[in-house]
Scaffold this active site. Structure first.
Site: not given
Ligand SMILES: C[C@@](CO)(OP(=O)(O)O)[C@H](O)COP(=O)(O)OP(=O)(O)OC[C@H]1O[C@@H](n2ccc(N)nc2=O)[C@H](O)[C@@H]1O
Ligand SMILES: Nc1ncnc2c1ncn2[C@@H]1O[C@H](COP(=O)(O)OP(=O)(O)O)[C@@H](O)[C@H]1O
Length: 318
Positions: A13, A143
């Site tokens: 994504k 995600d």
């Molecule tokens: C930032 C995003 C944007 O889509 O994706 P990525 O760029 O990493 O793929 C997401 O919010 C990442 O989602 P995901 O990778 O599933 O994260 P999770 O395992 O739920 O969370 C990992 C950590 O990221 C932080 N986290 C995640 C989601 C959120 N809304 N707030 C947070 O602060 C927290 O510290 C959490 O402990």
């Protein structure tokens, strides 16, 4: 009779809009985001096996845990529990073929979890609706529900509460993969630090993004791409500034850090332009490699349809 292995493809994504709110008491940040699923995929095969295990192959496989902490394995365990099977002994073998950059801000681990849920549900012939699968998905990561659903969607809460967004257009992207990954929690923490120190710019409201998606005009959408995590990703990896500039210099309409980065995504006018931008960007020496992608694409899906007999991949021994 041993059921045939099931292989599921799940998409990466990009966040077209990512507004990060305050840190909540549970350690997550409140989000308002627009996800789009892209044609960069992982494939996950789940096969019944007497010798359970997990194997990862492909780009960056050595960076992905091959033990019970793997998100795809955790997904199988969660579904085994729902199926009334022993979650500590799900008697399957899982093979993940990585196409999505690891720790790249493109939801690779989440895609693996979504794919594993769909694959295990098909293998065990479970009667389980997408809503219930999505609830289990949300327990695995913010995600994961989107990787299950695919398309384009508005995400609220910590990103797990989804509403589909209709788009009439295929958008063309160039994806610049960086040399290493960035840790999602570290990037969120860096944003909190930057906000405590000053006022990094915040993205505007999401409505104009939804309107641009409805018109399908990439030029309009390009003006509205925005990511609150970008300042934090650039602060941790300053070379991203050069990558973002190089993509626009190569002819992209706009560039953005994908989610928590460090992958950068460049929106292009059409497919031909994307190929030209990709060629020029890969010659600029600012990133590890470059890919062309389109979005939106569908979410996690069995490859070839549930009833199609599939050959056992060489890595899977049922
Ligand atoms: C930032 C995003 C944007 O889509 O994706 P990525 O760029 O990493 O793929 C997401 O919010 C990442 O989602 P995901 O990778 O599933 O994260 P999770 O395992 O739920 O969370 C990992 C950590 O990221 C932080 N986290 C995640 C989601 C959120 N809304 N707030 C947070 O602060 C927290 O510290 C959490 O402990
Ligand atoms: N299938 C997986 N299961 C568990 N962890 C994974 C899996 N794939 C990647 N990871 C790990 O999760 C972290 C985040 O990876 P990934 O999901 O690819 O990136 P991002 O969160 O930036 O989108 C990395 O440390 C990586 O090793």
């Amino acid at each position: 009779m041993v059921p045939p292995p099931v292989t599921v493809r799940a998409p990466a994504k990009v966040n077209l809009h990512l507004a990060v709110g305050d840190l909540r008491e549970d350690g997550y940040h409140e989000l308002m985001t627009v996800f789009q699923a892209l044609s960069i995929n992982d494939e996950v095969t789940v096969a019944q096996a007497d010798e359970p295990g997990i194997e990862i192959v492909g780009d960056g496989a050595e960076l992905v845990p091959d033990d019970a902490s793997n998100l795809a394995w955790r997904a199988v365990e969660a579904l085994a529990e729902r199926a009334g099977r022993d979650p500590d002994d799900p008697r399957v073998r899982v093979v993940i073929r990585k196409g999505i950059p690891v720790a790249g801000g493109m939801a690779g681990g989440s895609a693996d979890a979504a794919a594993a849920l769909v694959a295990a549900a098909a293998l065990w012939r479970m009667e389980i609706g997408r809503d219930e699968l999505s609830e289990i998905a949300a327990t695995l990561g913010s995600d994961v529900p989107f990787c299950l659903q695919g398309g384009t969607a508005l995400g609220a809460g910590r990103g797990e509460r989804l509403v589909p967004v209709l788009t009439r257009h295929t958008f063309h992207w160039v994806i610049a993969l960086d040399k290493g990954g960035l840790s999602t929690p570290t990037v969120f923490a860096e944003l909190d630090r930057l906000r405590a120190d000053g006022r990094p710019p915040r993205v505007g409201s999401v409505e104009p993004v939804l309107e641009a998606l409805a018109t399908g005009d990439p030029r309009q959408l390009a003006l509205l791409l925005g990511n609150d995590l970008q300042a934090a990703a650039v602060s941790l990896r300053p070379t991203l500034r050069r990558t973002l500039r190089a993509g626009v210099d190569a002819g992209a309409l706009a560039g953005i850090v994908s989610g928590s980065g460090p992958t950068c995504a460049f929106l292009c006018t059409d497919a031909d332009s994307a190929v030209r931008v990709a060629a020029e960007l890969s010659g600029a020496g600012v990133c590890r490699s470059v890919r062309v992608a389109q979005g939106p694409v569908h979410g996690a899906r069995v490859i070839g349809g549930d009833d199609t007999p599939r050959p056992v991949p060489p890595e899977v021994h049922a």
